[in-house]
Write an enzyme that holds these catalytic residues in place. Structure first.
Site, mmCIF file in Angstrom:
data_model
loop_
_atom_site.group_PDB
_atom_site.id
_atom_site.type_symbol
_atom_site.label_atom_id
_atom_site.label_comp_id
_atom_site.label_asym_id
_atom_site.label_seq_id
_atom_site.Cartn_x
_atom_site.Cartn_y
_atom_site.Cartn_z
ATOM 1 N N SER A 45 38.977 34.215 47.213
ATOM 2 C CA SER A 45 38.383 34.388 48.363
ATOM 3 C C SER A 45 37.318 32.919 48.287
ATOM 4 O O SER A 45 36.937 32.510 47.408
ATOM 5 C CB SER A 45 37.615 35.613 48.429
ATOM 6 O OG SER A 45 36.370 35.712 49.382
ATOM 7 N N TYR A 87 31.854 42.430 46.078
ATOM 8 C CA TYR A 87 33.215 41.684 46.240
ATOM 9 C C TYR A 87 32.949 40.161 45.737
ATOM 10 O O TYR A 87 33.890 39.713 45.338
ATOM 11 C CB TYR A 87 33.273 41.465 47.854
ATOM 12 C CG TYR A 87 34.589 40.818 48.382
ATOM 13 C CD1 TYR A 87 35.571 41.509 48.377
ATOM 14 C CD2 TYR A 87 34.462 39.629 48.830
ATOM 15 C CE1 TYR A 87 36.861 40.858 48.921
ATOM 16 C CE2 TYR A 87 35.535 39.115 49.382
ATOM 17 C CZ TYR A 87 36.746 39.717 49.272
ATOM 18 O OH TYR A 87 38.071 39.238 49.878
HETATM 19 P P1 NAP Z 1 44.011 44.453 54.024
HETATM 20 O O1 NAP Z 1 44.648 44.254 55.193
HETATM 21 O O2 NAP Z 1 42.565 45.367 53.886
HETATM 22 O O3 NAP Z 1 44.989 44.875 52.796
HETATM 23 C C1 NAP Z 1 44.418 45.163 51.680
HETATM 24 C C2 NAP Z 1 45.549 45.533 50.774
HETATM 25 O O4 NAP Z 1 45.369 46.191 49.254
HETATM 26 C C3 NAP Z 1 46.374 46.836 51.319
HETATM 27 O O5 NAP Z 1 47.655 46.827 51.283
HETATM 28 C C4 NAP Z 1 45.561 48.060 50.673
HETATM 29 O O6 NAP Z 1 46.367 49.112 50.738
HETATM 30 C C5 NAP Z 1 45.451 47.317 49.440
HETATM 31 N N1 NAP Z 1 44.501 48.286 48.355
HETATM 32 C C6 NAP Z 1 43.536 48.422 48.581
HETATM 33 N N2 NAP Z 1 42.853 49.193 47.773
HETATM 34 C C7 NAP Z 1 43.909 49.795 46.975
HETATM 35 C C8 NAP Z 1 44.178 50.654 45.961
HETATM 36 N N3 NAP Z 1 43.369 51.442 45.548
HETATM 37 N N4 NAP Z 1 45.530 50.842 45.442
HETATM 38 C C9 NAP Z 1 46.498 50.299 46.121
HETATM 39 N N5 NAP Z 1 46.613 49.309 46.960
HETATM 40 C C10 NAP Z 1 45.117 48.889 47.369
HETATM 41 O O7 NAP Z 1 43.474 42.889 53.252
HETATM 42 P P2 NAP Z 1 43.791 41.592 53.462
HETATM 43 O O8 NAP Z 1 42.796 40.806 54.246
HETATM 44 O O9 NAP Z 1 45.198 41.427 53.717
HETATM 45 O O10 NAP Z 1 43.368 41.288 52.018
HETATM 46 C C11 NAP Z 1 44.443 40.889 50.952
HETATM 47 C C12 NAP Z 1 43.672 40.324 49.885
HETATM 48 O O11 NAP Z 1 43.141 39.049 50.343
HETATM 49 C C13 NAP Z 1 42.498 40.871 49.274
HETATM 50 O O12 NAP Z 1 42.491 40.823 47.804
HETATM 51 C C14 NAP Z 1 41.278 40.137 49.871
HETATM 52 O O13 NAP Z 1 40.025 40.405 49.062
HETATM 53 C C15 NAP Z 1 41.666 38.997 50.183
HETATM 54 N N6 NAP Z 1 41.205 37.951 51.036
HETATM 55 C C16 NAP Z 1 41.282 38.417 52.378
HETATM 56 C C17 NAP Z 1 40.646 37.779 53.422
HETATM 57 C C18 NAP Z 1 40.460 37.801 54.822
HETATM 58 O O14 NAP Z 1 39.908 37.070 55.453
HETATM 59 N N7 NAP Z 1 41.343 38.897 55.217
HETATM 60 C C19 NAP Z 1 39.791 36.382 52.803
HETATM 61 C C20 NAP Z 1 39.595 36.205 51.588
HETATM 62 C C21 NAP Z 1 40.501 37.179 50.561
HETATM 63 P P3 NAP Z 1 45.907 50.288 51.940
HETATM 64 O O15 NAP Z 1 46.477 49.965 53.260
HETATM 65 O O16 NAP Z 1 46.656 51.545 51.379
HETATM 66 O O17 NAP Z 1 44.357 50.397 51.811
#
Ligand code: NAP
Length: 253
Positions: free
Chosen positions: A145, A158
């Site tokens: 991130s 986080y």
């Molecule tokens: P998201 O849409 O919230 O998706 C997160 C994913 O992680 C979902 O598939 C979720 O499953 C899964 N997850 C969370 N807790 C879990 C658990 N206990 N067991 C199994 N699966 C779990 O988020 P995203 O934005 O795509 O993020 C993906 C990654 O990128 C994350 O690591 C996030 O920190 C990172 N990131 C995102 C951004 C951004 O701007 N979006 C920026 C920097 C980094 P459920 O649907 O079942 O909850």
């Protein structure tokens, strides 16, 4: 030919949290580059399965709550049972909790650290053991991130977890490079996913964020797919322990 080194034909890639968001785009990108996918999800990845079927890609649907690490060995065994080998791991599943640091609870600390850092480490450890046993190296890609680099506001666990993940990327790379295992990370900027819907709905925050991004737009999940395919490919064979920002220029500013 140089473009052949980007191909992933017949490789097996595990992607955690690929029912939505960045994980889904990464899984589809890897599949389009030639991978068979193992999706490890807590919720049913219905939309991803539909997209995989439409594209004619193989997808093994495994379910687990990645808050806990106990079931990781069984998940990896099931993946090997299905495909015979593993070549790529993408530690994508992640959560965020927002609260002032002064009021932050131990639960919000532990949950975020467990999913984002502890599970990513132990998932990597067991997959690296498999890579070493297979004897052909492998690729581990962690989704870090901007808060691997910066402090953030109201998200202390986080920031701690993503800073830990960038450090672990280096630590694991240092020990496993000798086995031809490449451990690297991608640090997405502000991306349009469920994770950021609250920020995007807050007109004031949304405007402030957009004003600071040189590309003047939120990232789309597909923006991380290309860099992920690259890191998973032979084209990245001499990259170890690095975190690539995919952020519309946010960190460059
Ligand atoms: P998201 O849409 O919230 O998706 C997160 C994913 O992680 C979902 O598939 C979720 O499953 C899964 N997850 C969370 N807790 C879990 C658990 N206990 N067991 C199994 N699966 C779990 O988020 P995203 O934005 O795509 O993020 C993906 C990654 O990128 C994350 O690591 C996030 O920190 C990172 N990131 C995102 C951004 C951004 O701007 N979006 C920026 C920097 C980094 P459920 O649907 O079942 O909850």
């Amino acid at each position: 030919m140089i473009l052949d080194s980007f191909k992933l034909t017949g490789k097996v890639a595990i992607v955690t949290g690929c029912n939505t968001g960045l994980g889904q785009a990464i899984a589809i990108g890897l599949a389009e580059a030639g991978c068979h996918i193992v999706g490890i999800n807590r919720s049913a990845p219905s939309e991803t399965i539909h997209k995989m079927e439409k594209g004619g890609h193989r997808f093994l649907d495994l379910r687990a709550d990645l808050l806990k690490q106990a079931h990781i060995p069984a998940l990896i065994e099931q993946a090997i049972e299905e495909y015979g080998h593993i070549d790529i791991l993408v530690n994508n599943a992640g959560i965020i909790r927002r609260q002032d640091a002064i009021d932050f609870t131990e639960q919000d600390w532990d949950d975020v650290m467990d999913v984002n850092a502890k599970t990513a480490f132990f998932m990597s450890q067991i997959v690296a053991k498999q890579f070493i046993q297979q004897g052909n190296g492998g690729k581990i890609i962690n989704i870090a991130s901007m808060l691997s680099f910066q402090g953030g506001i109201r998200v202390p666990s986080y920031t701690a977890s993503k800073s830990a993940l960038m450090g672990l990327t280096r630590a694991m790379a240092n020990e496993w490079a000798v086995h031809n295992i490449n451990v690297n990370s991608i640090a997405p900027g502000y991306m349009e996913t469920n994770n950021t819907s609250a920020l995007r709905e807050d007109a004031e925050r949304n405007e402030a964020i957009l004003a600071r991004i040189p590309a003047q737009r939120w990232g789309k999940p597909v923006d991380v797919a290309g860099p992920c395919v690259f890191l998973a490919s032979e084209a990245a064979n001499y990259m170890h322990g690095y975190t690539i920002a995919v952020d519309g220029g946010w960190l460059a500013r």
